[in-house]
Design an enzyme around this catalytic site. Structure first.
Site, PDB file in Angstrom:
ATOM      1  N   TYR A 173       0.882  -1.169   0.000  1.00 35.10           N
ATOM      2  CA  TYR A 173       0.000   0.000   0.000  1.00 35.10           C
ATOM      3  C   TYR A 173       0.909   1.205   0.000  1.00 35.10           C
ATOM      4  O   TYR A 173       1.823   1.306   0.830  1.00 35.10           O
ATOM      5  CB  TYR A 173      -0.892   0.013   1.241  1.00 35.10           C
ATOM      6  CG  TYR A 173      -2.136  -0.800   1.079  1.00 35.10           C
ATOM      7  CD1 TYR A 173      -3.016  -0.542   0.028  1.00 35.10           C
ATOM      8  CD2 TYR A 173      -2.448  -1.828   1.951  1.00 35.10           C
ATOM      9  CE1 TYR A 173      -4.172  -1.284  -0.139  1.00 35.10           C
ATOM     10  CE2 TYR A 173      -3.603  -2.578   1.788  1.00 35.10           C
ATOM     11  CZ  TYR A 173      -4.460  -2.304   0.739  1.00 35.10           C
ATOM     12  OH  TYR A 173      -5.590  -3.035   0.579  1.00 35.10           O
ATOM     13  N   ASP A 224      -6.173  -1.170  -6.616  1.00 35.22           N
ATOM     14  CA  ASP A 224      -7.650  -1.124  -6.644  1.00 35.22           C
ATOM     15  C   ASP A 224      -8.232  -0.574  -5.347  1.00 35.22           C
ATOM     16  O   ASP A 224      -9.410  -0.768  -5.064  1.00 35.22           O
ATOM     17  CB  ASP A 224      -8.226  -2.514  -6.949  1.00 35.22           C
ATOM     18  CG  ASP A 224      -7.838  -3.558  -5.888  1.00 35.22           C
ATOM     19  OD1 ASP A 224      -7.252  -3.187  -4.851  1.00 35.22           O
ATOM     20  OD2 ASP A 224      -8.129  -4.747  -6.117  1.00 35.22           O
ATOM     21  N   HIS A 255      -9.938  -7.658  -5.359  1.00 31.92           N
ATOM     22  CA  HIS A 255      -9.652  -7.520  -3.924  1.00 31.92           C
ATOM     23  C   HIS A 255     -10.626  -8.395  -3.124  1.00 31.92           C
ATOM     24  O   HIS A 255     -11.150  -7.997  -2.083  1.00 31.92           O
ATOM     25  CB  HIS A 255      -9.813  -6.037  -3.540  1.00 31.92           C
ATOM     26  CG  HIS A 255      -8.970  -5.570  -2.390  1.00 31.92           C
ATOM     27  ND1 HIS A 255      -8.007  -4.615  -2.517  1.00 31.92           N
ATOM     28  CD2 HIS A 255      -8.968  -5.900  -1.086  1.00 31.92           C
ATOM     29  CE1 HIS A 255      -7.453  -4.368  -1.340  1.00 31.92           C
ATOM     30  NE2 HIS A 255      -8.020  -5.151  -0.445  1.00 31.92           N
TER      31      HIS A 255
HETATM   32  O1  173 Z   1      -9.145  -5.701   2.143  1.00 35.24           O
HETATM   33  C1  173 Z   1      -8.712  -5.160   3.156  1.00 35.24           C
HETATM   34  O2  173 Z   1      -9.293  -5.244   4.244  1.00 35.24           O
HETATM   35  C2  173 Z   1      -7.508  -4.382   3.034  1.00 35.24           C
HETATM   36  O3  173 Z   1      -6.883  -4.480   2.048  1.00 35.24           O
HETATM   37  C3  173 Z   1      -7.091  -3.451   4.085  1.00 35.24           C
HETATM   38  C4  173 Z   1      -6.729  -2.162   3.738  1.00 35.24           C
HETATM   39  C5  173 Z   1      -6.381  -1.271   4.717  1.00 35.24           C
HETATM   40  C6  173 Z   1      -6.396  -1.650   6.044  1.00 35.24           C
HETATM   41  C7  173 Z   1      -6.739  -2.939   6.389  1.00 35.24           C
HETATM   42  C8  173 Z   1      -7.074  -3.837   5.409  1.00 35.24           C
END
Ligand code: 173
Length: 497
Positions: free
Chosen positions: A237, A265, A357
């Protein structure tokens, strides 16, 4: 260093002075309160107290030490002053623990749905809500399963299938399965060892794991749990602060990670209503929500609370920068169209993951395996296919080796499995993950023999009929196993006294 008594800590139990204990150490988090991604309220709930139990599933162990300036690390708590409080178990928790003790023996687990059913029964409701939820009406999460059932096999016969081999390479790295472990966040919500269950099982069986940015274990703990030469990928991320991302990526490369899967995404996290409702109930309903809090809205579930660092301005313009900071393979995770697939190819990346996702982002987005058809066709316009320079992966809804074989026959290099492996460790720890691998092996052997493919190379498009895939209607027989674990969305509940 002098010890701090628990009584002294208890004197700092307000937003004016807020101390907490995590893993036996006292921290002054007063100034950090407004910055906490999960909001200040949750910290204040533990002001003056030991917060370890609430902290652990949601934060890697080093989160507090890296985010809090050194002078706020006050010192170890004096263990002699800590009053052990007998934990009173709620009726719900007692029932849950009984179920844990009464789990089916692992020998009785015959397919991946079994893990999901056990996990559903034994996980704390919050963890199940977070893991199982998907966005909006949860159409896409269910379509991810349904799409595979609109693809039918056209088996070849009389091919001497006495020996079948499903090992392969993924981005040039050996993998004992044509499947990799996809990233899923917050593993400790479901098991005290969290993601390490996956790392240890993967190391033992030559399977590749994609480490999540938002793992409950720290990145280094996970890498330290790997065996020598175990292949690890990293899901990324991208932080609004690119320096943080750069440090993280370069650290990963230094520690031997082989590929970077940039999630594309999720510029904003989808609304997962099961997760949202769970949080809402837990925080005490309407009255408290209206009290307000700094920053994070109270009704948005755990994932949204911890995702505020993700940069929604991420764009194609950033790709050359990523290429400049790392020599790892770069793969985009969450591509859905031929236009974006061609851009990824033309930017010189190593591949794409056709993913929605796990149905947790854009609802009514098509399944990855459906998108595969048009995307392979588009990439063929760039030259001979398969192209050794560019890999296509698919994830979402995979529960059977037959799903894997269908995706590969249609042009995928390998398939990602997230939730199913996670449920296997929620239910049985590392042993569960190993059993999940064994189930894949058993199913791969049988299915490859039955369709007449002796190796991954022999999985060709003629072995499947995907002509009905784009027709989003059909008389597919119902998926009974999946439907029993699938938890239907619910509507707002009336308050009970
Ligand atoms: O799918 C999710 O829950 C995920 O990708 C996510 C994103 C940010 C924080 C925690 C989980």
């Amino acid at each position: 260093m002098s010890l701090i008594s628990a009584q002294t800590v208890a004197e700092h139990a307000s937003s004016d002075s807020c101390w907490i204990i995590v893993h036996g150490y006292v921290y002054d988090v007063t100034e950090f309160l407004p910055e906490h991604p999960g909001g200040s309220r949750i910290i204040l709930k533990y002001a003056g107290k030991d917060a370890t139990e609430a902290y652990d599933p949601i934060h890697p162990p080093d989160a507090i030490t890296t985010h809090l300036p050194k002078h706020k690390h006050l010192g170890p708590v004096d263990p002699k002053t800590v009053v052990k409080v007998e934990k009173v178990l709620s009726e719900e928790e007692k029932k849950r623990q009984e179920l844990v003790a009464a789990r089916p023996s692992i020998d009785e687990i015959v397919n991946l749905h079994d893990f999901e059913a056990v996990a559903k029964a034994i996980l704390p409701p919050k963890a199940w809500a977070y893991y199982s939820s998907a966005s909006d009406d949860e159409i896409t999460i269910r379509e991810n399963r349904a799409a595979y059932q609109r693809i039918w096999f056209r088996p070849r016969v009389l091919r001497d299938v006495s020996v079948v081999n499903w090992s392969t390479t993924i981005l040039g790295y050996k993998s004992s399965l044509p499947v990799y472990i996809s990233a899923t966040a917050l593993g400790k919500l479901g098991h005290p060892d969290g993601e390490l269950n996956l790392t240890r099982a993967a190391g033992k069986h030559g399977v590749i794991q994609m480490i999540p940015t938002l793992a409950s274990c720290s990145f280094d703990e996970i890498v330290d749990a790997a065996v020598p030469n175990q292949t690890l990928f990293l899901q990324l991320y991208v932080n609004r602060d690119r320096e943080i991302t750069k440090r993280y990526v370069q650290h990963a490369e230094k520690r031997g990670v082989k590929a970077l899967f940039i999630t594309v995404d999720a510029p904003q996290l989808g609304r997962r209503e099961k997760d949202m409702r769970m949080k809402f109930v837990d925080e005490g309903g309407v009255a408290k929500v209206q009290e307000g809090d700094s920053g994070v809205k109270k009704d948005e579930g755990v994932a949204r609370a911890i995702s505020s660092f993700i940069d929604p301005s991420l764009s194609w313009k950033d790709i050359p920068w990523f290429k400049s900071i790392t020599n790892m393979h770069i793969v985009l995770k969450g591509v859905a169209t031929p236009a974006d697939a061609l851009m990824a190819y033309d930017y010189g990346l190593s591949g794409i993951v056709l993913s929605n996702h796990g149905g947790r982002q854009l609802d009514t987005a098509r399944s990855g395996v459906e998108n595969l058809i048009d995307i392979v066709a588009a990439l063929k316009t760039r030259g001979p296919w398969p192209n050794p320079r560019f890999a296509i992966f698919v994830d979402g809804g995979v529960r059977r080796a037959s799903d894997v074989l269908k995706a590969i026959a249609l042009g995928a290099s390998a398939v990602g499995v997230g939730r199913a492996f996670m449920y296997s460790f929620c239910a049985y720890g590392q042993e569960g993950v190993e059993k999940a691998f064994q189930i894949f092996r058993d199913e791969l052997e049988m299915n490859m023999r039955l369709i007449g493919a002796r190796s991954i190379d022999e999985l060709t498009p003629d072995l499947v009929d995907a002509s009905g895939l784009h027709a989003h209607v059909g008389l597919t027989p119902t998926d009974n196993l999946y439907n029993t674990t699938y938890q239907p969305l619910a509507l707002a509940q009336f308050r009970t006294k």
